[in-house]
Design a protein around this motif. Structure first.
Motif, PDB file in Angstrom:
ATOM      1  N   PHE A 866      -7.080 -19.496 -13.679  1.00 39.12           N
ATOM      2  CA  PHE A 866      -6.268 -20.023 -12.571  1.00 39.12           C
ATOM      3  C   PHE A 866      -6.436 -19.262 -11.265  1.00 39.12           C
ATOM      4  N   HIS A 867      -7.394 -18.292 -11.247  1.00 37.58           N
ATOM      5  CA  HIS A 867      -7.445 -17.359 -10.112  1.00 37.58           C
ATOM      6  C   HIS A 867      -8.041 -17.908  -8.820  1.00 37.58           C
ATOM      7  N   PHE A 868      -8.685 -19.063  -8.891  1.00 36.93           N
ATOM      8  CA  PHE A 868      -9.595 -19.416  -7.800  1.00 36.93           C
ATOM      9  C   PHE A 868      -9.010 -20.464  -6.851  1.00 36.93           C
ATOM     10  N   ARG A 869      -9.077 -20.154  -5.568  1.00 37.28           N
ATOM     11  CA  ARG A 869      -8.509 -21.093  -4.586  1.00 37.28           C
ATOM     12  C   ARG A 869      -9.371 -22.342  -4.484  1.00 37.28           C
ATOM     13  N   GLU A 870     -10.687 -22.174  -4.753  1.00 35.89           N
ATOM     14  CA  GLU A 870     -11.519 -23.372  -4.844  1.00 35.89           C
ATOM     15  C   GLU A 870     -11.375 -23.866  -6.282  1.00 35.89           C
ATOM     16  N   GLY A 871     -11.032 -25.097  -6.464  1.00 41.68           N
ATOM     17  CA  GLY A 871     -10.785 -25.615  -7.806  1.00 41.68           C
ATOM     18  C   GLY A 871      -9.577 -24.983  -8.451  1.00 41.68           C
ATOM     19  N   PRO A 872      -8.433 -24.998  -7.784  1.00 45.71           N
ATOM     20  CA  PRO A 872      -7.257 -24.311  -8.322  1.00 45.71           C
ATOM     21  C   PRO A 872      -6.663 -25.040  -9.538  1.00 45.71           C
ATOM     22  N   ALA A 873      -6.614 -24.331 -10.640  1.00 45.68           N
ATOM     23  CA  ALA A 873      -6.148 -24.933 -11.890  1.00 45.68           C
ATOM     24  C   ALA A 873      -4.723 -25.447 -11.779  1.00 45.68           C
ATOM     25  N   ASN A 874      -3.938 -24.793 -10.930  1.00 45.50           N
ATOM     26  CA  ASN A 874      -2.529 -25.189 -10.856  1.00 45.50           C
ATOM     27  C   ASN A 874      -2.290 -26.496 -10.102  1.00 45.50           C
ATOM     28  N   MET A 875      -3.358 -27.079  -9.543  1.00 37.47           N
ATOM     29  CA  MET A 875      -3.242 -28.446  -9.049  1.00 37.47           C
ATOM     30  C   MET A 875      -2.964 -29.381 -10.228  1.00 37.47           C
ATOM     31  N   LEU A 876      -3.367 -28.902 -11.425  1.00 37.49           N
ATOM     32  CA  LEU A 876      -3.345 -29.763 -12.609  1.00 37.49           C
ATOM     33  C   LEU A 876      -2.138 -29.506 -13.499  1.00 37.49           C
ATOM     34  N   THR A 877      -1.645 -28.255 -13.488  1.00 38.75           N
ATOM     35  CA  THR A 877      -0.633 -27.874 -14.473  1.00 38.75           C
ATOM     36  C   THR A 877       0.682 -28.607 -14.251  1.00 38.75           C
ATOM     37  N   ILE A 878       1.487 -28.609 -15.298  1.00 38.21           N
ATOM     38  CA  ILE A 878       2.725 -29.370 -15.277  1.00 38.21           C
ATOM     39  C   ILE A 878       3.889 -28.433 -14.972  1.00 38.21           C
ATOM     40  N   ASP A 879       4.877 -28.928 -14.223  1.00 36.97           N
ATOM     41  CA  ASP A 879       6.026 -28.080 -13.932  1.00 36.97           C
ATOM     42  C   ASP A 879       7.218 -28.405 -14.835  1.00 36.97           C
ATOM     43  N   ALA A 880       6.906 -28.815 -16.060  1.00 37.76           N
ATOM     44  CA  ALA A 880       7.962 -28.963 -17.061  1.00 37.76           C
ATOM     45  C   ALA A 880       8.414 -27.567 -17.466  1.00 37.76           C
ATOM     46  N   LEU A 881       9.729 -27.362 -17.599  1.00 36.94           N
ATOM     47  CA  LEU A 881      10.249 -26.014 -17.802  1.00 36.94           C
ATOM     48  C   LEU A 881      10.897 -25.826 -19.161  1.00 36.94           C
ATOM     49  N   ASP A 882      10.812 -24.595 -19.639  1.00 41.71           N
ATOM     50  CA  ASP A 882      11.593 -24.193 -20.803  1.00 41.71           C
ATOM     51  C   ASP A 882      13.059 -24.267 -20.387  1.00 41.71           C
ATOM     52  N   PRO A 883      13.903 -24.930 -21.180  1.00 40.33           N
ATOM     53  CA  PRO A 883      15.281 -25.165 -20.733  1.00 40.33           C
ATOM     54  C   PRO A 883      16.067 -23.873 -20.527  1.00 40.33           C
ATOM     55  N   LEU A 884      15.776 -22.842 -21.292  1.00 41.31           N
ATOM     56  CA  LEU A 884      16.520 -21.600 -21.158  1.00 41.31           C
ATOM     57  C   LEU A 884      15.914 -20.679 -20.114  1.00 41.31           C
ATOM     58  N   ALA A 885      14.616 -20.457 -20.247  1.00 39.80           N
ATOM     59  CA  ALA A 885      13.978 -19.437 -19.423  1.00 39.80           C
ATOM     60  C   ALA A 885      13.416 -19.994 -18.132  1.00 39.80           C
ATOM     61  N   LYS A 886      13.328 -21.305 -18.048  1.00 35.31           N
ATOM     62  CA  LYS A 886      12.810 -21.974 -16.854  1.00 35.31           C
ATOM     63  C   LYS A 886      11.360 -21.602 -16.556  1.00 35.31           C
ATOM     64  N   ILE A 887      10.612 -21.267 -17.587  1.00 37.36           N
ATOM     65  CA  ILE A 887       9.206 -20.955 -17.400  1.00 37.36           C
ATOM     66  C   ILE A 887       8.421 -22.258 -17.529  1.00 37.36           C
ATOM     67  N   PRO A 888       7.448 -22.479 -16.647  1.00 34.57           N
ATOM     68  CA  PRO A 888       6.676 -23.726 -16.750  1.00 34.57           C
ATOM     69  C   PRO A 888       5.628 -23.670 -17.863  1.00 34.57           C
ATOM     70  N   GLU A 889       5.232 -24.843 -18.309  1.00 40.04           N
ATOM     71  CA  GLU A 889       4.293 -24.936 -19.427  1.00 40.04           C
ATOM     72  C   GLU A 889       2.844 -24.922 -18.914  1.00 40.04           C
ATOM     73  N   TYR A 890       2.391 -23.711 -18.533  1.00 36.10           N
ATOM     74  CA  TYR A 890       1.019 -23.587 -18.040  1.00 36.10           C
ATOM     75  C   TYR A 890      -0.015 -23.818 -19.136  1.00 36.10           C
ATOM     76  N   LYS A 891       0.398 -23.649 -20.368  1.00 39.36           N
ATOM     77  CA  LYS A 891      -0.597 -23.613 -21.438  1.00 39.36           C
ATOM     78  C   LYS A 891      -0.937 -24.975 -22.018  1.00 39.36           C
ATOM     79  N   VAL A 892      -0.138 -25.975 -21.749  1.00 38.37           N
ATOM     80  CA  VAL A 892      -0.449 -27.293 -22.298  1.00 38.37           C
ATOM     81  C   VAL A 892      -0.113 -28.396 -21.293  1.00 38.37           C
ATOM     82  N   CYS A 893      -1.124 -29.180 -20.950  1.00 43.50           N
ATOM     83  CA  CYS A 893      -0.841 -30.462 -20.323  1.00 43.50           C
ATOM     84  C   CYS A 893      -1.983 -31.405 -20.679  1.00 43.50           C
TER      85      CYS A 893
END
Lengths: 904, 75, 419
Positions: A866-893
């Motif tokens: 996810f480090h690269f500004r060209e082809g940024p992986a986070n354009m793709l990731t989902i902002d669905a959150l863990d209900p308790l911790a509010k951490i987004p699900e970077y590992k699966v979409c």
């Protein structure tokens, strides 16, 4: 360990059995000369300088490979020995082209030192001739220079590469006369299995291997050494920054033997990743955006403006319309000051930082199960674990120096390593068992392991009975979770799950090591709770070399959490909703505080959309690249009424700012970081800041003061003193006490020695609490339109959004840009060849990036760093959150991929 | 001396049965004697089969007078 | 002085691959005896025989076996060292070619005694025909019904790999040989640990020379007591003396230790010097042994006696140099050889041998100085005292002894040097 007594040079010495004479002498302050010894590698015995006379033994004996014995009488120097040493040195000098005049190592060269000590004459057996210049394995390396004319063939670099880093890149090649250090087939270093740890450069006793970027930047004898804590990952390696006082630049970086936690070892980022400090891209003056363009401003203009705007927004919309992002890159002192500013000066608990994105689920989960959310044990304890269970941590890439401990535990001490990771990560080659679970199925896997442990009666019933509660609920939940059932969900064969459960449960001490493969899920907290269950079930808590060990990502993410850069707790995890605690802080800070929890990172961005947040103050974070679903995040950054960014570079986020405040980086500031093993360590300034850049805490204090809440400290030490006064787990911390080797929290008072491992005898919360955890699939499963599972993660060579690592020439050579990993079968089906440009798409966006076709990943899965500004992986990731911790699900979409259309 | 060929090499592998660290040195000696050198692909392949690193095998072979890593006269 | 061919007596009596021929001539008596008394008793018997290693270092064989046998680690390995790279040494080949089954029988007994699974024989690469013979021999041995087959659970008791050496002198040194079999660079290694503790692949390993191993079946069939009657009390048995250099007749002669003198060996078996002139010097124990001057060759043929005279029996490779030769030339010849053979691992040997070679070349070409002689002594002594392995510790010995015994030869070449 048995102690033996002996005499060395007439001095009475006791040493542990098994210690070598050389080490025992060293400990007693007797320096036996050596060029090929290093405690981290097995004795090479190639230089023969360390010969000593042992009474009663014929001839001389090398002291690096001879252990002490009771009653031994050793003589390390006499006329005969000195003469031999001189002869050996002169022989070595007849091969070593003496070029001290132009050598960077001048002043830090063991051969030079010994030649002086023994008055060896470099020309007595003939001066070494310059060998014909020809390319060698490092000629094209941006990181390392190898000079065979200076190489004394001691073998340290080769042995380090093989025994410590286990990279197996270097070898000796050629026969007598042509013998050199090289790589297999003489291939370029940067294309070999080298991981650029720089260990070879560090361990080289002479100037045969050098940090290429440092050449000519200062001889070692002219450089000033500043010991500090690395500013990259959470391992918290102790480094020495070698700075050239005339240029105010870091020339090179080194470490030193015996330091905790890294014992002189480093990784590529620590060793070769410091060019950013002296980069000409650094921010040097405050910037204010006028008419869409940044204009330089004075400090007083800039802070006046920030204070005025924030005050206006508070007046109009109330304090809860402002949110602040603190920083895991900044010091404990910076974080403390920042959250105090948000809470006391602004008046809201809307403060959070990127821990939300990496280990929020750890903090939430472990606090529920044990009472405190941090690594339970210490890094060095891994070395003596019987079993190490690594799940969702690519340790050798994300925490390389901890990776060394794990490899050492396996190779040297026979620890059994279990790896659970969807990808065939490097640790797999050391593992007894690799379970390649389908991303997002960790709870199923762990539940099944517990099912086996319970049904095969491998649990520690005494521990469960005496130290825990709610066992029955958990047992009920896993009762039907057979390995067969888990196999269907995870794709890991049932038999492997059984074996893993048995190995884990039966070992003397089993240590769980995990990272973001566990936490970055909508079920992140569940995953963490499951691991806590597993450890308690087998009694692997509150004892040495065991425990549940989350590896924290950024250099001070532990400290930022500890110091309350979280919306629900004050420093020391003290709840903002607890009236008594609130009252304590109101007393300490002299201001009425908000009784309500604040909002979290991703929620802040979402709240901008609803107009609930009007202003964002971001200190040293880069959400425009690091947050999930970037299109949405960037929109918020663009539309928020007032954005302040305090940073060292004009980051992707800073570009959206209304005001940019230039701050200093770790090499320019003082303070402390807390590493992943809860060790609070000193940060010391090595170079002067560029331009007008100022310390983060100073900037924040100035803004607060201008907003009518006076904040000022004489120095960072005073901030730590204030921290200690309000934070029980830091109660005993002070610069004085953490000076030499740091101090691990909890450390409640000035006489407390710190805590190596947690929950000994009693959990922080009293009894350990089991949780019944049901398996819940990820938020966005693959479907017809998006048939792949996309995971994101980290690379050894890069850090976070690359703002620092990508300034290094050595790193750019080996890691120039991002990519997407795809299985060869999938690639073939889609007509994608290795290196082809591809388009990766999800419901949220599309990026173009080259394909890396590799069998290390399963079919149907994609992986992107996810480090690269060209082809940024986070354009793709989902902002669905863990209900308790509010951490987004970077590992699966869910994603799809195709070959990119050819561009002209 | 034969020209190196994968089929011939494969047959040598079959003849030796299971290749491991215990018989690797002898096997590489046979490769040398058969083809006059030990090709890079053989080092890489035997490294994979034995779990040793290519650098280790390469470095080792370069220490022997009677091992060649290139065909004589092949630069 | 007469040969007593307890090892070489069968040479040529049967076709090399003919196991039946070997058996018919009393072969396998030792192995059968060994199987009858069990491993521990075999080791006891070898210890009682007083057999010591014939590869140069002279370590007691039984004690070496016992050390390995006592180790708990499994598997264990046995290696027969047939590298035979030492200058003036060619005795092992006589046994490997002339009575291979005797050597194989020794290997089987040794493996049985120490509990080794896999065993190796590492043969000098220049002995191409010998290597081929042994490869066939192993095939034959697996086919043949040998005593001991089946006792380890496998059909054949022969689990022997024939390894062809790859042209390095140093692989004759046991640690370098082990490194070689591990597909490592052939280099000496630090001791401890000793190979009997952690040898091949980190397991207990015994390395024995061919001649040592050939003694094993003989001892077991005649009994240690009988064996001890041969040779001197301290060094029982025979030695295969390899006679070479300036003698009329080169050859390998099996003599009981102490049975005659070096001079008798040279004159009776070698037919005296080539030119008929006197003996200037002798290296009695291979190319790395110190010189004895012609005046000292009346010593008995035992290690003890030769040591007293100032050298050592080593590999029993007796190299004779006749009068009229310059020690400088002799030493140059030796350093030409050893100067290419250091494994390069430890500094004094790697660099010292090259510097000494350069100096001797300078001297040889009349360009040396008295300072060079000092340097030769200084480097030589340093190598002997601090090198890792036998090669570094030994190669300077002839140089140092030559400087001692024949200083006039060196002074003569310096005198020629231009001032």
């Amino acid at each position: 360990m048995k102690e033996v007594s002996l005499t060395i040079d007439g001095k009475n010495i006791t040493a542990a059995e098994g210690t070598t004479i050389l080490e025992a002498a060293k400990a007693a302050g007797i320096d036996i000369p050596h060029l090929c010894y290093d405690p981290r590698v097995k004795p090479a015995g190639t230089c023969r300088l360390c010969v000593v006379q042992i009474e009663g033994r014929a001839g001389l004996t090398i002291s690096c490979n001879t252990t002490v014995a009771e009653g031994m009488r050793v003589l390390t120097e006499n006329e005969e020995i000195s003469a031999f040493r001189k002869t050996i040195l002169e022989l070595i000098l007849s091969e070593h082209r003496v070029a001290c005049t132009s050598c960077d190592k001048d002043g830090a060269c063991a051969l030079q030192d010994y030649a002086y000590r023994y008055q060896a004459d470099e020309g007595r057996f003939g001066l070494a001739k310059r060998k014909p210049t020809k390319p060698n394995y490092a000629t094209n390396s941006e990181a390392i220079l190898y000079d065979p004319d200076k190489c004394i063939l001691c073998g340290l670099c080769v042995n380090y590469c093989e025994e410590v880093q286990m990279a197996e890149a270097l070898t000796f090649a050629g026969r007598l006369g042509q013998m050199e250090v090289g790589t297999a087939f003489g291939i370029d270093l940067h294309t070999s299995s080298c991981v650029l740890c720089g260990g070879c450069v560090e361990i080289c006793p002479v100037g045969a291997m050098l940090d290429r970027a440092a050449i000519g930047k200062g001889r070692h004898k002219d450089l000033i050494r500043t010991r500090t804590t690395c500013g990259y990952c959470g391992v918290g390696c102790q480094l020495e920054l070698l700075t050239n006082p005339t240029t105010n630049r870091i020339a090179t970086v080194t470490s030193y033997l015996g330091c905790i936690p890294n014992n002189g070892n480093m990784c590529v980022k620590g060793k070769f990743g410091m060019q950013f400090v002296g980069s000409d891209k650094r921010l040097t003056t405050p910037l204010i955006k006028r008419n869409g363009k940044f204009e330089e401003a004075t400090w007083s203009e800039a802070t006046d403006y920030v204070a005025k705007k924030l005050s206006e927004i508070i007046a109009e919309h109330g304090p809860n319309s402002i949110a602040g992002l603190s920083s895991a890159k900044c010091t404990n002192e910076d974080n403390y000051v920042f959250q105090k500013f948000i809470r006391a000066a602004i008046g809201t608990n809307n403060v959070d930082h990127c821990a939300r994105l990496c280990h929020a689920s750890t903090v939430a989960g472990l606090a529920r199960a044990f009472g405190s959310g941090a690594m339970t044990n210490s890094i060095d304890e891994l070395t003596n674990a019987g079993c190490i269970f690594v799940i969702g941590s690519n340790t050798t890439e994300a925490h390389p120096v901890i990776g060394l401990n794990i490899k050492d535990a396996v190779v040297e001490n026979g620890a059994e390593l279990i790896v659970a990771d969807p990808r065939a990560i490097d640790l797999v080659r050391f593992s007894k068992l690799h379970m390649a679970q389908k991303p997002g199925t960790d709870v199923a896997l762990i539940n099944a392991m517990m099912n086996v442990i319970i049904s095969e009666k491998l649990l520690d019933s005494d521990f469960v009975k005496e130290r825990t509660e709610d066992f029955d609920a958990m047992a009920e939940a896993v009762k039907d979770f057979t390995p067969e059932k888990a196999a269907e969900i995870t794709t890991v064969p049932a038999e492997k799950i059984r074996q893993a459960a048995r190995i884990y449960a039966k070992a003397s001490a089993s240590s769980i090591v995990y990272s973001m493969g566990i936490t970055q899920h909508t079920t992140g907290t569940d995953n963490v709770l499951s691991l806590a269950n597993l450890a308690m079930l087998t009694g692997n808590m509150g004892k040495k070399s065991a425990g549940v060990n989350p590896l924290r990502g950024q250099n001070n993410v532990q400290g930022a959490c500890d110091l309350g850069a979280l919306p629900n707790v004050y420093p020391g995890y003290q709840s903002v909703e607890d009236a008594e605690i609130k009252a304590k802080f109101e007393g300490a800070w002299g201001k009425e505080l908000s009784p309500n929890k604040g909002i979290t990172v991703v929620e802040m961005m979402h709240a901008v959309e609803n107009d609930e947040i009007k202003a964002l103050y971001i200190m040293g974070e880069n959400p425009a690249l690091s947050d999930p679903n970037l299109n949405r995040t960037r929109k918020s950054l663009e539309t928020v009424e007032f954005l302040v960014v305090q940073d060292i570079f004009l980051s992707e986020t800073a570009e959206y700012a209304d005001v940019v405040l230039p701050s200093v980086c770790f090499a320019e500031k003082t303070g402390s970081f807390t590493n992943t093993e809860r060790r609070v360590q000193r940060v010391r300034s090595a170079v002067a800041p560029p331009g007008q850049a100022r310390s983060d805490w100073e900037i924040v204090c100035e803004v607060a003061t201008k907003m009518g809440y006076p904040m000022s400290y004489d120095c960072t030490g005073k901030i730590l003193d204030e921290i200690a006064s309000v934070t029980p787990i830091y109660g005993g911390m002070s610069f004085e006490r953490i000076d030499s080797v740091g101090l691990q929290w909890p450390c409640p008072d000035k006489s407390h020695p710190g805590t190596k491992y947690l929950h000994k005898g009693r959990f922080t919360r009293g009894k350990g609490k089991f949780h019944a955890v049901e398996f819940i699939p990820p938020a966005e499963p693959p479907d017809k339109k998006f048939p792949f599972v996309l995971s994101t993660g980290r690379l050894l060579y890069q850090f976070h959004t690359g703002t620092m690592t990508r300034k290094s020439s050595a790193i750019n050579q080996v890691s120039p840009t991002g990519y997407v990993e795809i299985h060869p079968d999938d690639a073939k089906k889609l007509g994608i060849a290795d290196g082809d440009n591809t388009e990766v798409m999800t419901r949220r966006g599309k990026v173009t990036t080259p394909a890396k076709v590799t069998g290390n990943i399963g079919r149907g899965w994609l992986f992107m760093p996810f480090h690269f500004r060209e082809g940024p992986a986070n354009m793709l990731t989902i902002d669905a959150l863990d209900p308790l911790a509010k951490i987004p699900e970077y590992k699966v979409c869910a994603a799809t991929i195709k070959k990119a259309p050819a561009t002209s | 001396m034969e020209k190196f060929g994968t089929a011939r090499y494969q047959k040598m592998l079959n003849d030796i049965g299971e290749l491991g660290v215990e018989n690797l040195f002898g096997f590489l000696g046979k490769v040398q004697d058969t083809f006059g050198y030990v090709p890079r692909e053989v080092i890489e392949d035997t490294a994979r089969r034995t779990g040793l690193s290519p650098s280790r095998i390469y470095g080792a072979l370069t220490s022997y007078r009677d091992f060649n890593l290139k065909l004589e006269g092949d630069g | 002085m007469k040969e007593n061919k307890i090892l070489t007596g069968r040479g040529g009596k049967y076709e090399p691959l003919d196991v039946k021929g070997y058996e018919a001539d009393g072969g396998f008596a030792g192995l059968k005896g060994a199987l009858a008394i069990g491993p521990e008793s075999v080791i006891e018997e070898i210890k009682r025989s007083g057999l010591s290693g014939r590869g140069g270092a002279g370590f007691p064989t039984g004690a070496k076996w016992e050390m390995a046998a006592r180790e708990k680690q499994e598997p264990k390995y046995f290696i027969c060292n047939a590298e035979e790279g030492e200058l003036g040494t060619f005795k092992d080949k006589v046994l490997l070619d002339g009575d291979p089954w005797l050597v194989l029988e020794g290997i089987l007994i040794a493996s049985y005694a120490i509990g080794a699974g896999q065993s190796y024989i590492y043969i000098n690469g220049e002995y191409e025909e010998t290597v081929k013979l042994w490869e066939k021999l192993v095939v034959e041995a697996r086919k043949a019904k040998l005593p001991g087959d089946g006792i380890s659970g496998s059909k054949s008791s022969v689990d022997l790999q024939v390894i062809k050496g790859k042209g390095l002198y140093i692989t004759g040194e046991e640690c370098a040989l082990i490194s070689s079999l591990e597909t490592r660079r052939a280099t000496g290694q630090l001791k401890p640990p000793y190979p009997t503790q952690r040898g091949l692949f980190g397991r207990p390993t015994v390395v024995n020379n061919v001649e040592t191993i050939a003694n094993i079946p003989v001892i077991l069939s005649m009994g240690a007591e009988e064996y001890r009657k041969l040779g001197t009390a301290k060094e029982p048995g025979t030695r295969l003396f390899c006679l070479s250099g300036d003698v009329k007749k080169n050859g390998v002669y099996e003599l009981e230790t102490g049975s005659g003198t070096l001079r008798e060996l040279i004159e009776e078996f070698g037919g005296g010097t080539k030119s008929g002139r006197g003996v200037k010097a002798v290296q009695p124990g291979g190319g790395t042994s110190a010189f004895l001057s012609g005046r000292s060759v009346d010593c008995k043929l035992s290690d003890e006696a030769i040591r007293q005279a100032g050298s050592g029996l080593g590999t029993a490779g007796v190299i004779v140099y006749e009068e009229g030769k310059s020690a400088v030339g002799i030493v140059k010849g030796l350093l030409d050889f050893y100067g290419r053979e250091s494994c390069g691992r430890c500094a004094p040997c790697r660099i010292g041998v090259v510097r000494m070679k350069e100096i001797i070349e300078r001297l040889f070409h009349g360009k040396g100085t008295t300072e060079d002689l000092e340097h030769l002594r200084e480097i030589g002594k340093a190598c002997v005292s601090v090198s890792t392995c036998g090669m570094g510790q030994a190669f300077p010995l002839p140089v140092l002894s030559a400087l001692e015994l024949f200083p006039e030869d060196f002074e003569a070449v310096i005198a020629q040097a231009p001032a």
